[in-house]
Design an enzyme around this catalytic site. Structure first.
Site, short mmCIF file in Angstrom:
data_model
loop_
_atom_site.label_atom_id
_atom_site.label_comp_id
_atom_site.label_asym_id
_atom_site.label_seq_id
_atom_site.Cartn_x
_atom_site.Cartn_y
_atom_site.Cartn_z
N ASP A 5 -1.65 6.51 11.31
CA ASP A 5 -2.89 6.74 12.06
C ASP A 5 -2.85 8.14 12.69
O ASP A 5 -2.18 8.36 13.71
CB ASP A 5 -3.02 5.66 13.14
N ASP A 21 0.43 1.06 11.31
CA ASP A 21 -0.15 -0.24 11.64
C ASP A 21 -0.75 -0.85 10.38
O ASP A 21 -1.38 -0.14 9.59
CB ASP A 21 -1.27 0.00 12.68
N ASP A 59 2.05 6.33 14.62
CA ASP A 59 1.67 4.93 14.68
C ASP A 59 1.42 4.43 13.27
O ASP A 59 0.54 4.94 12.58
CB ASP A 59 0.40 4.79 15.55
#
Ligand SMILES: [Zn+2]
Ligand SMILES: [Zn+2]
Length: 360
Positions: free
Chosen positions: A265, A95, A93
């Site tokens: 992440d 982000d 992930d």
């Protein structure tokens, strides 16, 4: 009601485009989850052995967000401890929340629910004024932030192919419909990896443990991090000057590591029971599509054009406050306490982000 409006628009999208949602690999072994508009309830432990059933379910309940498990289970419909885990895809992930960009100070803010203090940029752990942790953050999807997230995604895919040897065909990249990208790998080599083993991969791509001692491995046959360092220094005109100044060279290496490391992440990758957004569904935070992006054209992917879900119609709204933004090739704003008539997708974005209301 605002929620009803958003749901109506989502229903329009799913009636037209639910066919875009492709069955994930071995869908019958996956758990599906749906966040409902009403009271933000999560309906989970659902299973679909037929893709049409999934399309119909989405069209019927019209959820704000749709998720599926990165994991495969023997009994996906059972409660967690009875599911019998069989393996899980490797997920990353990326982000904007985890990337420091200067522009965040311009478009993100946080509000302390305790004392009312308002701060700029990413939210701190605790309020800077009263020390309480009841903090609400208001973020924006900004071009610079998303461009940075894409750069990180490209860096990661290079690691995955070059250093880990994954094939292009096994790497799926998906724009989340908000502030980043998800990267899925479903090759059989990754399925049985434990959480700790996934953490090792994260540490590697984040450059944790890579340091100036890598210098000892920097030569013609260098591989991995050592190779990355060797190539950068080789291309660096300063090389001959630096070689006589070891301290300076060390600092140079540290900065190369910092630049090449991927900001990702770790928690998401380590969680082997994670529910992750299903590609081609809508993101309830923006009304934008989670778009599957072919790796070969990721460089040119423009989420502000390609993630637009509803291309027709317009809406009259009252905008509380919104920065200047681009969507569908048009520029909007900035707005402050004013009425505006915008294309549906732009209006929906402002409404979903809590920055505008409908004008009846
Ligand atoms: Zn406070
Ligand atoms: Zn930004």
């Amino acid at each position: 009601l605002i929620e009803e409006y958003i749901k109506k628009k989502f229903a329009e999208y799913y009636n037209l485009f639910s066919w875009r949602i492709i069955e994930p690999k071995e869908a019958a072994k996956r758990e599906f989850g749906f966040l409902l508009f009403k009271e933000k309830i999560m309906v989970r432990h659902k299973c679909f052995s037929n893709i049409n059933d999934l399309h119909n379910f989405i069209k019927t309940i019209v959820p704000s967000d749709v998720y599926y498990s990165s994991a495969y289970y023997l009994k996906p419909e059972e409660e967690m401890k009875r599911k019998e885990w069989l393996g899980a895809d490797l997920i990353f992930d990326i982000d904007a929340d985890h990337i420091d960009t200067i522009c965040k100070k311009e478009h993100d803010k946080w509000i302390c629910k305790n004392c009312g203090y308002i701060g700029e940029g990413s939210p701190p752990e605790a309020c800077l004024k009263c020390g309480e942790d009841k903090i609400q953050s208001e973020t924006w999807i900004c071009q610079k932030c998303l461009e940075k997230a894409k750069e990180e995604t490209l860096k990661l895919t290079e690691f995955l192919m070059k250093d880990f040897g994954f094939e292009k065909e096994n790497i799926e990249v998906c724009f989340t419909g908000h502030r980043g990208y998800h990267i899925h790998i479903d090759s059989k080599e990754v399925l049985q990896l434990t959480s700790d083993e996934r953490k090792e991969i994260i540490d590697y791509v984040m450059g944790i443990g890579a340091d100036s001692s890598m210098l000892n491995f920097v030569d013609e046959q260098a591989y991995g991090w050592a190779e990355k360092i060797a190539l950068t220094i080789k291309h660096n005109e300063l090389k001959k000057h630096l070689i006589f100044n070891k301290k300076k060279l060390m600092r140079k290496i540290e900065s190369i590591i910092k630049e090449k490391a991927v900001k990702v992440d770790a928690v998401v990758t380590m969680d082997i029971h994670r529910l992750i957004r299903l590609p081609e569904t809508l993101n309830g935070k923006t009304g934008l599509r989670a778009v599957k992006v072919d790796l070969t054209r990721l460089k040119d992917f423009n989420p502000f054009i390609e993630a637009v879900a509803l291309e027709d119609g317009e809406e009259k709204i009252y905008v509380k406050e919104a920065p200047k933004f681009l969507l569908g090739g048009e520029e909007f704003g900035p707005y402050k306490k004013e009425k505006a008539t915008l294309p549906t997708a732009a209006a929906l974005l402002l409404i979903c982000k809590g920055k505008a209301e409908l004008v009846s």
